[in-house]
Design a protein around this motif. Structure first.
Motif, PDB file in Angstrom:
ATOM      1  N   ALA A   1       0.862  -1.183   0.000  1.00 29.63           N
ATOM      2  CA  ALA A   1       0.000   0.000   0.000  1.00 29.63           C
ATOM      3  C   ALA A   1       0.900   1.235   0.000  1.00 29.63           C
ATOM      4  O   ALA A   1       2.104   1.148   0.236  1.00 29.63           O
ATOM      5  N   ASN A   2       0.294   2.381  -0.273  1.00 30.97           N
ATOM      6  CA  ASN A   2       1.029   3.640  -0.288  1.00 30.97           C
ATOM      7  C   ASN A   2       0.681   4.430   0.970  1.00 30.97           C
ATOM      8  O   ASN A   2      -0.414   4.989   1.069  1.00 30.97           O
ATOM      9  N   PRO A   3       1.590   4.518   1.941  1.00 30.43           N
ATOM     10  CA  PRO A   3       1.277   5.239   3.178  1.00 30.43           C
ATOM     11  C   PRO A   3       1.248   6.764   3.004  1.00 30.43           C
ATOM     12  O   PRO A   3       0.695   7.470   3.838  1.00 30.43           O
ATOM     13  N   ASN A   4       1.803   7.239   1.891  1.00 33.21           N
ATOM     14  CA  ASN A   4       1.917   8.684   1.711  1.00 33.21           C
ATOM     15  C   ASN A   4       0.753   9.256   0.898  1.00 33.21           C
ATOM     16  O   ASN A   4       0.944   9.949  -0.106  1.00 33.21           O
ATOM     17  N   ARG A   5      -0.462   8.906   1.301  1.00 33.45           N
ATOM     18  CA  ARG A   5      -1.645   9.492   0.696  1.00 33.45           C
ATOM     19  C   ARG A   5      -2.745   9.550   1.743  1.00 33.45           C
ATOM     20  O   ARG A   5      -2.647   8.909   2.802  1.00 33.45           O
ATOM     21  N   LEU A   6      -3.786  10.328   1.497  1.00 33.07           N
ATOM     22  CA  LEU A   6      -4.921  10.383   2.422  1.00 33.07           C
ATOM     23  C   LEU A   6      -5.589   9.020   2.458  1.00 33.07           C
ATOM     24  O   LEU A   6      -5.746   8.362   1.425  1.00 33.07           O
ATOM     25  N   ALA A   7      -5.994   8.605   3.641  1.00 31.94           N
ATOM     26  CA  ALA A   7      -6.396   7.211   3.865  1.00 31.94           C
ATOM     27  C   ALA A   7      -7.708   6.830   3.195  1.00 31.94           C
ATOM     28  O   ALA A   7      -8.626   7.632   3.043  1.00 31.94           O
ATOM     29  N   THR A   8      -7.772   5.553   2.799  1.00 31.41           N
ATOM     30  CA  THR A   8      -9.016   4.891   2.401  1.00 31.41           C
ATOM     31  C   THR A   8      -9.078   3.582   3.163  1.00 31.41           C
ATOM     32  O   THR A   8      -8.053   3.029   3.562  1.00 31.41           O
ATOM     33  N   GLY A   9     -10.284   3.086   3.379  1.00 31.14           N
ATOM     34  CA  GLY A   9     -10.412   1.828   4.112  1.00 31.14           C
ATOM     35  C   GLY A   9     -11.860   1.441   4.297  1.00 31.14           C
ATOM     36  O   GLY A   9     -12.741   1.870   3.547  1.00 31.14           O
ATOM     37  N   VAL A  10     -12.106   0.641   5.332  1.00 28.69           N
ATOM     38  CA  VAL A  10     -13.437   0.067   5.521  1.00 28.69           C
ATOM     39  C   VAL A  10     -13.758  -0.041   7.003  1.00 28.69           C
ATOM     40  O   VAL A  10     -12.857  -0.125   7.847  1.00 28.69           O
ATOM     41  N   VAL A  11     -15.057  -0.015   7.318  1.00 30.81           N
ATOM     42  CA  VAL A  11     -15.511  -0.134   8.703  1.00 30.81           C
ATOM     43  C   VAL A  11     -15.640  -1.613   9.070  1.00 30.81           C
ATOM     44  O   VAL A  11     -16.270  -2.392   8.362  1.00 30.81           O
ATOM     45  N   VAL A  12     -15.035  -1.988  10.198  1.00 33.06           N
ATOM     46  CA  VAL A  12     -15.136  -3.364  10.691  1.00 33.06           C
ATOM     47  C   VAL A  12     -16.347  -3.498  11.610  1.00 33.06           C
ATOM     48  O   VAL A  12     -17.096  -4.477  11.554  1.00 33.06           O
TER      49      VAL A  12
ATOM     50  N   GLY B   1     -21.381   8.217  25.732  1.00 29.22           N
ATOM     51  CA  GLY B   1     -20.484   9.313  26.073  1.00 29.22           C
ATOM     52  C   GLY B   1     -19.754   9.907  24.882  1.00 29.22           C
ATOM     53  O   GLY B   1     -19.546  11.114  24.804  1.00 29.22           O
ATOM     54  N   GLN B   2     -19.368   9.062  23.910  1.00 34.62           N
ATOM     55  CA  GLN B   2     -18.538   9.525  22.795  1.00 34.62           C
ATOM     56  C   GLN B   2     -19.301   9.723  21.492  1.00 34.62           C
ATOM     57  O   GLN B   2     -18.752  10.247  20.527  1.00 34.62           O
ATOM     58  N   GLY B   3     -20.561   9.287  21.444  1.00 30.62           N
ATOM     59  CA  GLY B   3     -21.316   9.378  20.201  1.00 30.62           C
ATOM     60  C   GLY B   3     -20.963   8.222  19.284  1.00 30.62           C
ATOM     61  O   GLY B   3     -20.521   7.157  19.739  1.00 30.62           O
ATOM     62  N   PRO B   4     -21.114   8.388  17.972  1.00 32.18           N
ATOM     63  CA  PRO B   4     -20.773   7.310  17.033  1.00 32.18           C
ATOM     64  C   PRO B   4     -19.300   6.921  17.137  1.00 32.18           C
ATOM     65  O   PRO B   4     -18.423   7.779  17.105  1.00 32.18           O
ATOM     66  N   VAL B   5     -19.062   5.620  17.285  1.00 37.09           N
ATOM     67  CA  VAL B   5     -17.699   5.091  17.352  1.00 37.09           C
ATOM     68  C   VAL B   5     -17.563   4.015  16.281  1.00 37.09           C
ATOM     69  O   VAL B   5     -18.414   3.128  16.178  1.00 37.09           O
ATOM     70  N   ALA B   6     -16.515   4.086  15.475  1.00 36.31           N
ATOM     71  CA  ALA B   6     -16.317   3.104  14.409  1.00 36.31           C
ATOM     72  C   ALA B   6     -14.924   2.497  14.502  1.00 36.31           C
ATOM     73  O   ALA B   6     -13.938   3.217  14.693  1.00 36.31           O
ATOM     74  N   THR B   7     -14.866   1.163  14.413  1.00 35.45           N
ATOM     75  CA  THR B   7     -13.576   0.495  14.272  1.00 35.45           C
ATOM     76  C   THR B   7     -13.302   0.383  12.780  1.00 35.45           C
ATOM     77  O   THR B   7     -14.080  -0.242  12.053  1.00 35.45           O
ATOM     78  N   VAL B   8     -12.237   1.028  12.329  1.00 37.81           N
ATOM     79  CA  VAL B   8     -11.932   1.049  10.904  1.00 37.81           C
ATOM     80  C   VAL B   8     -10.607   0.352  10.636  1.00 37.81           C
ATOM     81  O   VAL B   8      -9.748   0.251  11.514  1.00 37.81           O
ATOM     82  N   LEU B   9     -10.483  -0.134   9.416  1.00 35.68           N
ATOM     83  CA  LEU B   9      -9.235  -0.742   8.970  1.00 35.68           C
ATOM     84  C   LEU B   9      -8.740   0.067   7.779  1.00 35.68           C
ATOM     85  O   LEU B   9      -9.450   0.221   6.784  1.00 35.68           O
ATOM     86  N   VAL B  10      -7.538   0.592   7.887  1.00 31.83           N
ATOM     87  CA  VAL B  10      -6.962   1.382   6.794  1.00 31.83           C
ATOM     88  C   VAL B  10      -6.434   0.431   5.722  1.00 31.83           C
ATOM     89  O   VAL B  10      -5.613  -0.429   6.006  1.00 31.83           O
ATOM     90  N   LYS B  11      -6.923   0.594   4.508  1.00 31.51           N
ATOM     91  CA  LYS B  11      -6.477  -0.254   3.399  1.00 31.51           C
ATOM     92  C   LYS B  11      -5.311   0.395   2.654  1.00 31.51           C
ATOM     93  O   LYS B  11      -4.416  -0.284   2.176  1.00 31.51           O
ATOM     94  N   ASN B  12      -5.367   1.719   2.527  1.00 28.91           N
ATOM     95  CA  ASN B  12      -4.318   2.440   1.801  1.00 28.91           C
ATOM     96  C   ASN B  12      -4.190   3.833   2.414  1.00 28.91           C
ATOM     97  O   ASN B  12      -5.145   4.380   2.961  1.00 28.91           O
TER      98      ASN B  12
ATOM     99  N   VAL C   1      -2.639   6.295  11.739  1.00 31.89           N
ATOM    100  CA  VAL C   1      -2.893   4.865  11.536  1.00 31.89           C
ATOM    101  C   VAL C   1      -2.432   4.511  10.124  1.00 31.89           C
ATOM    102  O   VAL C   1      -2.858   5.137   9.152  1.00 31.89           O
ATOM    103  N   LEU C   2      -1.585   3.494  10.008  1.00 33.22           N
ATOM    104  CA  LEU C   2      -0.965   3.125   8.734  1.00 33.22           C
ATOM    105  C   LEU C   2      -1.748   2.024   8.025  1.00 33.22           C
ATOM    106  O   LEU C   2      -2.632   1.383   8.618  1.00 33.22           O
ATOM    107  N   PRO C   3      -1.447   1.715   6.753  1.00 32.00           N
ATOM    108  CA  PRO C   3      -2.150   0.659   6.020  1.00 32.00           C
ATOM    109  C   PRO C   3      -2.090  -0.686   6.741  1.00 32.00           C
ATOM    110  O   PRO C   3      -1.038  -1.071   7.262  1.00 32.00           O
ATOM    111  N   GLY C   4      -3.228  -1.368   6.764  1.00 27.10           N
ATOM    112  CA  GLY C   4      -3.310  -2.663   7.423  1.00 27.10           C
ATOM    113  C   GLY C   4      -3.507  -2.576   8.920  1.00 27.10           C
ATOM    114  O   GLY C   4      -3.571  -3.588   9.607  1.00 27.10           O
ATOM    115  N   GLN C   5      -3.612  -1.352   9.445  1.00 26.88           N
ATOM    116  CA  GLN C   5      -3.756  -1.166  10.897  1.00 26.88           C
ATOM    117  C   GLN C   5      -5.197  -0.780  11.240  1.00 26.88           C
ATOM    118  O   GLN C   5      -5.809   0.030  10.553  1.00 26.88           O
TER     119      GLN C   5
END
Length: 604
Positions: A283-294, A301-312, A344-348
């Motif tokens: 993946a290319n770490p030097n770009r604005l992130a794209t990914g998916v919600v797990v 207390g915190q409102g909407p919380v999403a666990t995301v996985l960075v793909k790129n 957060v880096l790709p795959g994290q």
């Protein structure tokens, strides 16, 4: 402050609007452009032909279709070549599917290795969470109700200087739901099978979903230290299910061990790294992130919380983000140990807060430097939400490439004896032009996993002596999944036969309407050759099609263009009367020719 931030941020951004792509279906520069399968009628209209020409083409090849028959991509290509067109399929990109289809086109020199993403699946209580617990050296089991995982979690570990991300799931439904939404987050699947139990109902379900994903599968035979462990039985079961172990000459990696003691866990991790190396995950770490919600939830207390996985790319605190139809400004990012992160880096994976609403598992996300752009896109996606209803949720029937109709079935019964008896009975049902495919056959109640598998495989569900609970029935209803219930086997057989027959298209057949004999000919300067005929039988209609038969051979197959009796244009002539006939694109009549009129009639 924002302008200063943007000047410091050297991550490459994606131009959303440039990727929107409208496709005009039709002929362009002698190339037929299309986006999806078309009906006979639609295809004919797009190329400026009559539907009857398309039907005739298939009829001459021994196939009966009708104007509503959906043509496959292969059939569209075949027809294009028949009518002297090249053809090309293009994908239309709108706001509603933009996030799932974004292209980044990274330069190879910018790509860096990323961690493999691994999903652990298997039967309840076979040690999935214990295995993950041992791998990441924590005690999640003790903190969970009844020792069963209550939510999907994403965790990252480091092994031999390599990072691996694990997805721990309570069942296969969520995994399949994400796959149905186009969110293929997994690189490798670990199927956990207990050596003492062997394959259980949920093991079979997990395997069905794992195979359907197309991802590499590693089998971990757990609990080999149990007194009643039977590894050979599990190996045999794997072979019977198409996962022949490497040591038996197959291609499936099988690791034997114990999640409790840690035996075999290092070997499992070694094999994950081998598969990851083969796959060359980058993946290319030097770009604005794209990914998916797990996973996602609404926290008081915190409102909407999403666990995301960075793909790129790289996700940073403060980024403007759009997630499905939700959007926001990332307020906090935490890892699985609740340690706050700044990037957060790709795959994290990471948990993020700051969204305006709770997204859904499987939603794609992308980061932008333009807050206004993010809000406008999210608003448009939300407005188009009603159009996002996928065909997967509404259709149970598909057409195979050879035109044979297919009925997909998930069969659930109360006991094993009924299951085998019904499978045997169904295998004997034959309906020409249609066939049945059993996607899953298992004992036990109809559950949410069955509904999700039916959704992605276009199946109907058959329950014999069992019914789903109210909650599952509601999920099926919401997803438009058809469930049929039976308690008498012969009634089940009758219904399946009827369903198969119901899948068949109505076919267009020729029905003769009249026969006339050519007795004399007239030439007309503007009309052409007029055939003076005597109608011998039937009723000749102005709108009929017609064949000219000479000495037993068809010399023309076209349509009637004019019909006259004495000096008047008429719509029909009955037997015993004379008339003048002209036929489209045909002037070479001879006295004695037989004109046989017919119409195309829709029949089963």
């Amino acid at each position: 402050m924002r302008k200063q931030f943007n000047r410091r941020d050297n991550r490459t951004a994606v131009d959303f609007k440039s990727q929107l792509k409208k496709v005009n279906v039709g002929v362009q520069n002698n190339v037929f452009i299309f986006t999806s399968p078309l009906s006979v009628e639609s295809f004919a209209d797009k190329i400026g032909k009559s539907a009857s020409e398309i039907l005739k083409y298939f009829f001459m090849k021994g196939r009966m279709l009708n104007v509503n028959t959906i043509l496959s991509e292969e059939e569209i290509g075949e027809l294009c070549l028949e009518f002297n067109y090249d053809f090309e399929k293009k994908e239309e990109i709108t706001e509603s599917n933009l996030l799932a289809n974004l292209e980044t086109n990274d330069d190879e020199k910018d790509l860096k290795p990323r961690p493999a993403v691994v999903t652990i699946m298997g039967h309840v209580d076979h040690g999935k969470t214990t295995l993950l617990d041992h791998i990441r050296n924590s005690h999640i089991v003790k903190g969970e109700s009844g020792g069963i995982t209550q939510h999907i979690g994403a965790y990252q570990i480091e092994y031999n200087s390599n990072k691996i991300t694990f997805i721990d799931t309570p069942g296969h439904a969520a995994f399949t739901e994400m796959r149905a939404r186009g969110a293929s987050i997994t690189d490798i699947i670990i199927l956990v099978v207990a050596a003492d139990d062997g394959f259980m109902p949920q093991t079979d379900e997990a395997l069905d979903h794992a195979k359907a994903s197309g991802m590499p599968i590693i089998v971990f035979i757990n609990k080999i230290d149990k007194p009643n462990a039977n590894v050979e039985r599990v190996m045999t079961q794997l072979s019977e299910k198409g996962l022949t172990p490497e040591e038996w000459g197959g291609e499936t990696i099988v690791v034997k061990g114990s999640a409790m003691s840690g035996v075999g866990v290092d070997k499992l991790l070694d094999n994950i790294l081998v598969l990851a190396e083969i796959a060359e995950l980058k993946a290319n770490p030097n770009r604005l992130a794209t990914g998916v919600v797990v996973e996602a939830n609404l926290d008081k207390g915190q409102g909407p919380v999403a666990t995301v996985l960075v793909k790129n790319g790289t996700l940073k605190k403060g980024d403007f983000i759009i997630v499905g139809s939700a959007y926001g400004h990332i307020r906090n990012m935490l890892n699985e140990n609740k340690v706050e992160l700044t990037e957060v880096l790709p795959g994290q994976p990471a948990k993020i807060t700051g969204l305006n609403e709770t997204p859904a598992a499987g939603d794609h996300f992308i980061v932008s430097n333009d807050e206004k752009e993010v809000k406008e896109l999210a608003k448009t996606i939300k407005m188009q939400a009603s159009a996002l209803q996928t065909r997967l949720t509404s259709e149970a029937l598909t057409v195979e490439e050879n035109g044979i109709k297919k009925l997909n079935i998930i069969l659930k019964t109360d006991v094993h004896g009924s299951l085998e008896a019904i499978k045997g009975l169904l295998s004997k049902i034959e309906v020409p032009g249609a066939k049945m495919h059993i996607v899953r056959a298992a004992i036990g109640t109809i559950n949410e996993s069955d509904i999700q598998l039916a959704k992605v495989s276009h199946s109907i569900i058959i329950g014999f002596n069992i019914k789903p609970n109210h909650e599952v029935a509601g999920i099926a209803n919401n997803n438009k999944i058809k469930i049929l219930f039976f308690d008498i086997i012969y009634k089940l057989s009758e219904e399946i036969t009827s369903l198969l027959q119901g899948t068949l298209d109505k076919v267009m057949v020729e029905e003769e309407t009249a026969t006339a004999v050519v007795q004399q000919l007239w030439k007309h300067s503007s009309i052409g050759t007029i055939a003076g005929c005597l109608v011998e039988k039937g009723e000749l209609n102005r709108k009929d099609k017609a064949k000219v038969i000479r000495k037993g051979e068809v010399v023309c197959d076209s349509s009637i263009t004019s019909l006259r009796h004495v000096k008047e244009n008429v719509n029909k002539i009955v037997a015993g009367n004379e008339c003048g006939i002209t036929i489209a694109d045909f002037v070479d009549f001879e006295v004695g020719d037989i004109i046989q009129s017919y119409k195309m009639v829709e029949k089963k």
